[in-house]
Design a protein around this motif. Structure first.
Motif, PDB file in Angstrom:
ATOM      1  N   ILE A  12      -7.291  47.337  68.719  1.00  0.00           N
ATOM      2  CA  ILE A  12      -5.955  46.730  68.718  1.00  0.00           C
ATOM      3  C   ILE A  12      -5.003  47.574  67.877  1.00  0.00           C
ATOM      4  O   ILE A  12      -3.859  47.835  68.269  1.00  0.00           O
ATOM      5  N   ALA A  13      -5.457  48.018  66.711  1.00  0.00           N
ATOM      6  CA  ALA A  13      -4.604  48.830  65.833  1.00  0.00           C
ATOM      7  C   ALA A  13      -4.157  50.104  66.527  1.00  0.00           C
ATOM      8  O   ALA A  13      -2.972  50.472  66.491  1.00  0.00           O
ATOM      9  N   ARG A  14      -5.092  50.785  67.167  1.00  0.00           N
ATOM     10  CA  ARG A  14      -4.736  52.021  67.863  1.00  0.00           C
ATOM     11  C   ARG A  14      -3.785  51.735  69.032  1.00  0.00           C
ATOM     12  O   ARG A  14      -2.879  52.528  69.316  1.00  0.00           O
ATOM     13  N   SER A  15      -3.988  50.603  69.694  1.00  0.00           N
ATOM     14  CA  SER A  15      -3.115  50.248  70.816  1.00  0.00           C
ATOM     15  C   SER A  15      -1.690  49.984  70.347  1.00  0.00           C
ATOM     16  O   SER A  15      -0.721  50.417  70.991  1.00  0.00           O
ATOM     17  N   ILE A  16      -1.540  49.275  69.240  1.00  0.00           N
ATOM     18  CA  ILE A  16      -0.204  48.980  68.724  1.00  0.00           C
ATOM     19  C   ILE A  16       0.578  50.269  68.514  1.00  0.00           C
ATOM     20  O   ILE A  16       1.735  50.407  68.926  1.00  0.00           O
ATOM     21  N   CYS A  17      -0.063  51.233  67.883  1.00  0.00           N
ATOM     22  CA  CYS A  17       0.649  52.465  67.556  1.00  0.00           C
ATOM     23  C   CYS A  17       0.855  53.368  68.761  1.00  0.00           C
ATOM     24  O   CYS A  17       1.770  54.196  68.763  1.00  0.00           O
ATOM     25  N   SER A  18       0.047  53.207  69.784  1.00  0.00           N
ATOM     26  CA  SER A  18       0.236  54.023  70.994  1.00  0.00           C
ATOM     27  C   SER A  18       1.399  53.524  71.832  1.00  0.00           C
ATOM     28  O   SER A  18       1.872  54.228  72.723  1.00  0.00           O
ATOM     29  N   LEU A  19       1.876  52.314  71.537  1.00  0.00           N
ATOM     30  CA  LEU A  19       2.884  51.690  72.380  1.00  0.00           C
ATOM     31  C   LEU A  19       4.301  51.841  71.848  1.00  0.00           C
ATOM     32  O   LEU A  19       5.235  51.255  72.399  1.00  0.00           O
ATOM     33  N   HIS A  20       4.455  52.604  70.771  1.00  0.00           N
ATOM     34  CA  HIS A  20       5.803  52.844  70.248  1.00  0.00           C
ATOM     35  C   HIS A  20       5.870  54.251  69.696  1.00  0.00           C
ATOM     36  O   HIS A  20       5.109  54.608  68.799  1.00  0.00           O
ATOM     37  N   ASP A  21       6.789  55.049  70.229  1.00  0.00           N
ATOM     38  CA  ASP A  21       6.804  56.474  69.883  1.00  0.00           C
ATOM     39  C   ASP A  21       7.369  56.760  68.499  1.00  0.00           C
ATOM     40  O   ASP A  21       7.339  57.907  68.051  1.00  0.00           O
ATOM     41  N   VAL A  75      -9.861  38.038  72.323  1.00  0.00           N
ATOM     42  CA  VAL A  75      -9.833  39.492  72.487  1.00  0.00           C
ATOM     43  C   VAL A  75     -11.271  39.977  72.660  1.00  0.00           C
ATOM     44  O   VAL A  75     -12.059  39.985  71.716  1.00  0.00           O
ATOM     45  N   THR A  76     -11.611  40.355  73.868  1.00  0.00           N
ATOM     46  CA  THR A  76     -12.973  40.763  74.201  1.00  0.00           C
ATOM     47  C   THR A  76     -12.977  42.197  74.737  1.00  0.00           C
ATOM     48  O   THR A  76     -11.932  42.768  75.058  1.00  0.00           O
ATOM     49  N   ASP A  77     -14.173  42.770  74.838  1.00  0.00           N
ATOM     50  CA  ASP A  77     -14.300  44.175  75.224  1.00  0.00           C
ATOM     51  C   ASP A  77     -13.647  44.488  76.561  1.00  0.00           C
ATOM     52  O   ASP A  77     -13.149  45.603  76.774  1.00  0.00           O
ATOM     53  N   ASP A  78     -13.645  43.531  77.476  1.00  0.00           N
ATOM     54  CA  ASP A  78     -13.097  43.806  78.803  1.00  0.00           C
ATOM     55  C   ASP A  78     -11.578  43.948  78.824  1.00  0.00           C
ATOM     56  O   ASP A  78     -10.991  44.316  79.845  1.00  0.00           O
ATOM     57  N   LYS A  79     -10.926  43.699  77.684  1.00  0.00           N
ATOM     58  CA  LYS A  79      -9.480  43.875  77.597  1.00  0.00           C
ATOM     59  C   LYS A  79      -9.085  45.342  77.386  1.00  0.00           C
ATOM     60  O   LYS A  79      -7.901  45.687  77.431  1.00  0.00           O
ATOM     61  N   PHE A  80     -10.089  46.210  77.144  1.00  0.00           N
ATOM     62  CA  PHE A  80      -9.826  47.601  76.801  1.00  0.00           C
ATOM     63  C   PHE A  80     -10.351  48.542  77.879  1.00  0.00           C
ATOM     64  O   PHE A  80     -11.360  48.270  78.523  1.00  0.00           O
ATOM     65  N   GLY A  81      -9.662  49.667  78.036  1.00  0.00           N
ATOM     66  CA  GLY A  81     -10.101  50.681  78.971  1.00  0.00           C
ATOM     67  C   GLY A  81     -11.062  51.663  78.320  1.00  0.00           C
ATOM     68  O   GLY A  81     -11.428  51.529  77.148  1.00  0.00           O
ATOM     69  N   LEU A 116      -2.100  40.488  77.116  1.00  0.00           N
ATOM     70  CA  LEU A 116      -2.352  40.896  75.734  1.00  0.00           C
ATOM     71  C   LEU A 116      -1.612  42.193  75.412  1.00  0.00           C
ATOM     72  O   LEU A 116      -1.016  42.329  74.338  1.00  0.00           O
ATOM     73  N   LYS A 117      -1.621  43.132  76.335  1.00  0.00           N
ATOM     74  CA  LYS A 117      -0.902  44.391  76.114  1.00  0.00           C
ATOM     75  C   LYS A 117       0.597  44.136  75.996  1.00  0.00           C
ATOM     76  O   LYS A 117       1.279  44.771  75.171  1.00  0.00           O
ATOM     77  N   LYS A 118       1.131  43.224  76.786  1.00  0.00           N
ATOM     78  CA  LYS A 118       2.555  42.891  76.693  1.00  0.00           C
ATOM     79  C   LYS A 118       2.882  42.335  75.316  1.00  0.00           C
ATOM     80  O   LYS A 118       3.906  42.697  74.702  1.00  0.00           O
ATOM     81  N   LEU A 119       2.010  41.464  74.805  1.00  0.00           N
ATOM     82  CA  LEU A 119       2.229  40.888  73.483  1.00  0.00           C
ATOM     83  C   LEU A 119       2.161  41.965  72.407  1.00  0.00           C
ATOM     84  O   LEU A 119       3.011  42.022  71.500  1.00  0.00           O
ATOM     85  N   VAL A 120       1.174  42.837  72.508  1.00  0.00           N
ATOM     86  CA  VAL A 120       1.013  43.890  71.515  1.00  0.00           C
ATOM     87  C   VAL A 120       2.187  44.874  71.579  1.00  0.00           C
ATOM     88  O   VAL A 120       2.632  45.397  70.549  1.00  0.00           O
TER      89      VAL A 120
END
Length: 204
Positions: A25-34, A152-158, A168-172
């Motif tokens: 989740i932490a890595r996803s948050i930062c990948s979504l804003h330049d 938040v489960t493993d299947d939410k991630f690629g 979840l990605k929209k929220l993050v």
């Protein structure tokens, strides 16, 4: 004019497991804003806080951790709930960074708090436990949007370890934008205070 500066962010992840959902989740948050330039500051090697160890040369992991936090514009806390509160490693990191007394590296750093869990509550109690600490630490914490991420489960991630498209990605994504905006506000306010202070000194 809108603030376009990049913000250097320390991610403090309360889960030590390398593939935990909170790290992803932490890595996803930062990948979504330049404008969020993030790095995870590890806490697993920090010795338990003991004031005696600060009387001479502090342990190298403490010095490394304090320097890493001191050098950033903001702090993103992402962690699970353990026994309805903070993970022990995270609480120890908070204590290490807050000492010696009067030399806290946390003071005035804008922060965001995110808790994630496979369960329905999303670590809500642990989220508020850290907010209580941040009041004393003098950290301005983003209030909205709140971030108790449940189910938040493993299947939410690629395969890349980041969130797949979905709610979840929209929220993050909203969280990432909100955190960048929050740091903009804090940094702009401080710049204004500094400018006003300098002008007063010039005017004598």
């Amino acid at each position: 004019m809108p603030d376009t500066r990049t913000h250097k962010i320390a991610i403090v992840c309360g889960s030590l497991r390398k593939d935990s959902v909170n790290r992803r989740i932490a890595r996803s948050i930062c990948s979504l804003h330049d404008r969020l330039d993030c790095s995870i500051v590890e806490i697993g090697d920090l010795p338990l806080y003991n004031p005696d160890l600060d009387e001479g040369t502090p342990p190298e992991p403490w010095a490394r951790f304090r320097d890493a936090i001191r050098d950033v514009h903001g702090v993103l806390f992402v962690y699970p709930e353990y026994n309805r509160s903070l993970p022990g490693a995270l609480k120890n990191a908070i204590d290490v960074g807050s000492r010696p007394y009067g030399k806290s590296v946390w003071a005035k750093k804008p922060a965001a708090i995110v808790t994630a869990s496979p369960g329905a509550l999303g670590g809500a109690l642990a989220n508020h436990a850290l907010r209580q600490c941040c009041v004393f630490l003098d950290m301005p914490v983003m209030q909205q949007p709140e971030a108790y991420l449940g189910q938040v489960t493993d299947d939410k991630f690629g395969e890349d370890g980041l969130l797949k498209d979905g709610d979840l990605k929209k929220l993050v994504t909203t969280l990432a934008g909100g955190f960048a905006d929050w740091i903009d506000i804090i940094r702009a306010g401080r710049d204004k205070l500094l400018s006003d202070s300098e002008q007063q000194m010039k005017n004598g």
